[in-house]
Design an enzyme around this catalytic site. Sequence first.
Site, PDB file in Angstrom:
ATOM      1  N   VAL A   3       0.831  -1.201  -0.007  1.00 51.45           N
ATOM      2  CA  VAL A   3       0.166  -0.212  -0.097  1.00 51.45           C
ATOM      3  C   VAL A   3       0.957   1.409   0.021  1.00 51.45           C
ATOM      4  O   VAL A   3       1.898   1.550   0.781  1.00 51.45           O
ATOM      5  CB  VAL A   3      -0.996   0.096   1.244  1.00 51.45           C
ATOM      6  CG1 VAL A   3      -1.827   1.092   1.189  1.00 51.45           C
ATOM      7  CG2 VAL A   3      -1.849  -1.361   1.424  1.00 51.45           C
ATOM      8  N   CYS A   4       0.417   2.110  -0.912  1.00 51.77           N
ATOM      9  CA  CYS A   4       1.338   3.453  -1.119  1.00 51.77           C
ATOM     10  C   CYS A   4       0.469   4.627  -1.253  1.00 51.77           C
ATOM     11  O   CYS A   4      -0.965   4.273  -1.203  1.00 51.77           O
ATOM     12  CB  CYS A   4       2.541   3.470  -1.920  1.00 51.77           C
ATOM     13  SG  CYS A   4       1.987   3.570  -3.492  1.00 51.77           S
ATOM     14  N   ALA A   5       0.778   5.684  -1.419  1.00 52.56           N
ATOM     15  CA  ALA A   5      -0.018   6.791  -1.480  1.00 52.56           C
ATOM     16  C   ALA A   5      -0.903   6.993  -2.855  1.00 52.56           C
ATOM     17  O   ALA A   5      -2.245   6.942  -2.836  1.00 52.56           O
ATOM     18  CB  ALA A   5       0.710   7.943  -1.658  1.00 52.56           C
ATOM     19  N   THR A  10       4.983   1.991  -5.695  1.00 52.02           N
ATOM     20  CA  THR A  10       4.984   0.722  -5.150  1.00 52.02           C
ATOM     21  C   THR A  10       5.022  -0.088  -6.174  1.00 52.02           C
ATOM     22  O   THR A  10       5.718  -1.482  -6.063  1.00 52.02           O
ATOM     23  CB  THR A  10       3.966   0.530  -4.081  1.00 52.02           C
ATOM     24  OG1 THR A  10       3.958   1.570  -3.085  1.00 52.02           O
ATOM     25  CG2 THR A  10       4.219  -0.880  -3.213  1.00 52.02           C
TER      26      THR A  10
END
Length: 99
Positions: A3-5, A10
């Site tokens: 999970v990233c922004a 990612t």
Amino acid sequence: MLVCAAGMSTSILVTNMQEIAEERNLDVHIFAVSGTEAEHKLKDKPVDVMMLGPQVRYLKPKFEELAEKNNIVISVIDMRDYGTMNGEKVLNTALKLAE
């Protein structure tokens, strides 16, 4: 699940992790989502390990209750490993967490 922004940075890490997994003949499914997609994705797809990018580590408390209910291990990716896109180290961490 990583999970990233926005799910963008990612995706590079996912590619690096998948290459290592293929070299080792591991049967794993690695994918990236944004922080806003993560909760919805958890409802659709079984996940063993959720790893948060360092930039979204503040989301960990939000996902901890959901993770606990679904027997999902949740962790924050090491900042150095994330910054260098070290797929091997992140994959090794994920595999240890999944044990």
